[in-house]
Structure formats: structure tokens, C-alpha cells
Design an enzyme around this catalytic site. Sequence first.
Site: not given
Ligand code: BES
Ligand code: ZN
Ligand code: MN
Length: 473
Positions: A326, A263, A253
Site C-alpha cells: 500500500r 508479489d 514473514k
Molecule cells: N504481499 C502480501 C499479501 C499476500 C499474502 C499476497 C498472501 C499473496 C498471498 C502483503 O504485502 C502483506 O504482507 N500483507 C499483510 C498486511 C498486514 C501486515 C497488514 C497481510 O495480508 O498479512
Molecule cells: Zn506484499
Molecule cells: Mn507484505
Amino acid sequence: MQIKTNPKNLSTSALRVIPVFQANAEETLVAKLGMSGPSKALFSGKKDTSYSLELDTQVILLLGLGENPEYKTLETTFRRILSKHSDLVEKEVILDFPDTFSTEQIESAIVGFKLGTYSIGFYKKEKAKDFAKLKVEVITGIEKAKSIVERAEKIAEAKIEAFRLVDLPPNKITPEYLGDWAKTQAKKYKLDVKVLDVKKAKSEGLEAFLAVGRGSAKEPKFIILEYRHPKAKFHLGLVGKGVTFDTGGLNVKTQAMHHMKSDMGGAAAVLATTQLVSDLGLAINLTAIVPAVENAIDKDAYLPSEVIGSHAGLSIEVIDTDAEGRLILADGLSYLVKNYKVDQVIDLATLTGSSIGTFGFECAALFSNDGDLSHGLQRAGEEIGEKSWPLPLWENYGKEMDSEIADIKNYHGKPFAGAITAAKFLQAFTHDHPAWAHLDIAGVAFGDGEFAKTKTGTAYGVSLLLRHIENQL
Ligand code: BES
Ligand code: ZN
Ligand code: MN
């Protein structure tokens, strides 16, 4: 905090809190104070207003409630007492409810009042005020006041636990910490608990879960809590995403990574709800599963393009290591449905930024293959102020997740429909359970609020699940 209901003699040195509905503000003040109180310009009972005065050496705090306050509004209003007006509080507080207050209104008020004791300054030299010895006197015309207060305290304790689990940093709240938490609470609340380590998880075939954990120095733990009631007519299964920190993995990230201690908001909701269901002795059976893992990076970290296995037996092509939630939920859902005969399955997960793109911070994204379950959750959330709104599970979205090399891929690689395609991925691991719901709580588990300057845990899900369960009893 010790709470007494309708004591004979009222302390005169206590802060006396009087909640006031706008519609009958004058009558309330005359009845409670023996006078008409401050002029309307100073205090009219309007929502989100307060007024303090001194009467015969007693300090009085008037709280405006507006016309028809909802559960959450009352909770928030009363949370302000200890978190914002604590300078008015010495050793005692009287909560002086008007006779028109209903059972539910008293419950939400006491829940909120107790939430006011929570503060996030865990690591500060200078500690926040300690309310452990605070004496509280509750005045109400309602007879069962004592049991309402006891129930409200249990609800507040569960919510505070959920706050804590999200707000504490990821070097404290590790997968092992969550496993130990489950064991401790299992003793205290008479639950059965199993915490699977890597070796046991391997023998159970939890391969997707283990793949995510490979890049972390902290051992992943797969947590199972069981609550059983002899008169249960209904078995609920819950799964909560327990990523104790999400770096994104090798798809690291680049923005606001520090928020990713939250998370495990789904795990916090599921764990706290399990504690609460047992504490209240609800007549259901409940099985709760929390795959707890840190998504980190090292030489063993799983790679984008890897093909991994899963508990359900489906092979998964990993397109993006940041779509880790997921993967662990897939194993959590499959394990639950294969090993337990549950009537309903609900998972809660801070799963996608896309759900925030769709709904902002107002509500969770709700997915379900069962209309009754979906409507029930939506309604329960509206009743207690933890809203959700449905999105579709149409099969064309599922096709987006087809992989050429494996049975399914974890990301379609496109900048649209991210929350829906994630839900379709999860659905593939539910073994066609007929009553499954998924709540994407990314936008509501952790957020800005009036009680802290930084984002904090909201305990989203605890009140919602409690209401959902009780609506079915
Ligand atoms: N934990 C994140 C989702 C998230 C984002 C929670 C912002 C709270 C605030 C999740 O694991 C994630 O990184 N999701 C990605 C998925 C993508 C790579 C398919 C996302 O939403 O960008
Ligand atoms: Zn996550
Ligand atoms: Mn993630």
C-alpha cells in the site's frame, strides 16, 4: 510456432485435434471423420474429457467441450494439447474446428493452445519440448480466421510474459530487471518509457516508495509506460504492485515466504496488458505505472513506528513493514493522478492475505468509488473468467487508519477487515479521482493449477483488462 489458416492440403502425419460439443457430438464426428466415432461410453463430448484414435495412419485427438463452454474453459481445454498430450505431437498439429465455433470460441481456443507451449522448467538441464518450429493448421468456416489467429497469438504472448514475470525467481526478476523489461518492450511495442532510479524518485518526492526500498541491496525502480493512440477518446491509468520479493521487512514473514516471489503479480498484469494494448493497436491512451521494489531487511531497512513522507504529501506512520504494498501503491496512484489526466484509474495488487480469507482463490476483491467502473470490471471478469467481487469503502473503515502522530497509518493492527482498510488507505492517495478501482489479487495472481505441481503465475488481469477496455470502445 507458425499458424496457417485453412491450408489447401492437410498433412496426414499431423496430430488432428477435433473439439466436440456434447450436444451434437455425433453429427460433428460424422462430419469430420466420415463415421460415427467411438461409442458414447468412450467419448460423448463431456467437458474435460478427451479420446485419441488412429484413422488411416492419422492420429486424432477428440476434445470434449460439454454444453456451453466459457472462454476460460476453452482456453484450458486447448492448453492441455501441448502441455499434456505433447507425446502425440510430432511437428504438426491441425486444429479442426466445427463450423459452429464462434469467433470468440476460436480466439480462446488458440490462446489456450499457445499457452500450452509454456513451461516453468527455466533452470532445468533437461529442457521441455520446444515448440518454436511447430506447424499449426487451423480449419474453420469463419472467414476472418487469419486476423482472429493473429489476435489470439498476441493475447497468448502477453499472458506468457505475465506468467514468466511471476514464475521466475526474485534473483532474476529484480526491480532493475522489470525496468529493463519495460525499456525493451517499449522499443518493440512503440511505447514511451521512463524508469526512475532512487535519485530521480527522490526529486519526484516518492518517499513512501523509497522507504520500502531502503532495506534492499537491489535498487528500486519506478517504471512509467505510455501508450498513445491518435484516435483515443479515453485515457486509462493502470498501477501495478511490483514487490519483486516480500520478506515482510523487519516484521518478517514466518510462513510460506517463498510464495512472495509472486508479489509483483499486479505489475506483471499491468506490464503485459500494456504490451498487449499496443500490440493490438487499441484506440485508447494508456499510462501504466509500476513501482518496483524488494521488501528486504538490512541496517537501513525502514522500521515499524517510523513516520515517512509520501508523494501526495501525507505523512504515514509505519505500523507494520509487511504492509509495504500500500505504501508503494500510494505513491504510484498519487504520481499518476497528479501528472496525467486519466479518465479511469485501476490498480492491481497482491495486497492482503485478508482478501484470501474473504474470497479464497475464486476471485479478486474489488473496490471502487464509481459504480459503472465497478460493474464494468465485474462483468468483464465474468465474461472471460477472471472474476472479482465488490467490497465496501465506507468511511468508518477509513477511520481505522487514523494515526495520532501522522496523517495516516499503514495498518490498523486488528485481525479484521484487512482488505477493506488497505483499500481505504490507498483511496487517501488518489486525490479524490472520481473513477478509481482497486483489485486485490492476492488470491488469484498465483496459484495451484493443473499445469504444474507447484503454484504458478496465472496472468490474472490481462484478459480482464483487455475485455474491460474493449467493452468501452
Ligand atoms: N504481499 C502480501 C499479501 C499476500 C499474502 C499476497 C498472501 C499473496 C498471498 C502483503 O504485502 C502483506 O504482507 N500483507 C499483510 C498486511 C498486514 C501486515 C497488514 C497481510 O495480508 O498479512
Ligand atoms: Zn506484499
Ligand atoms: Mn507484505
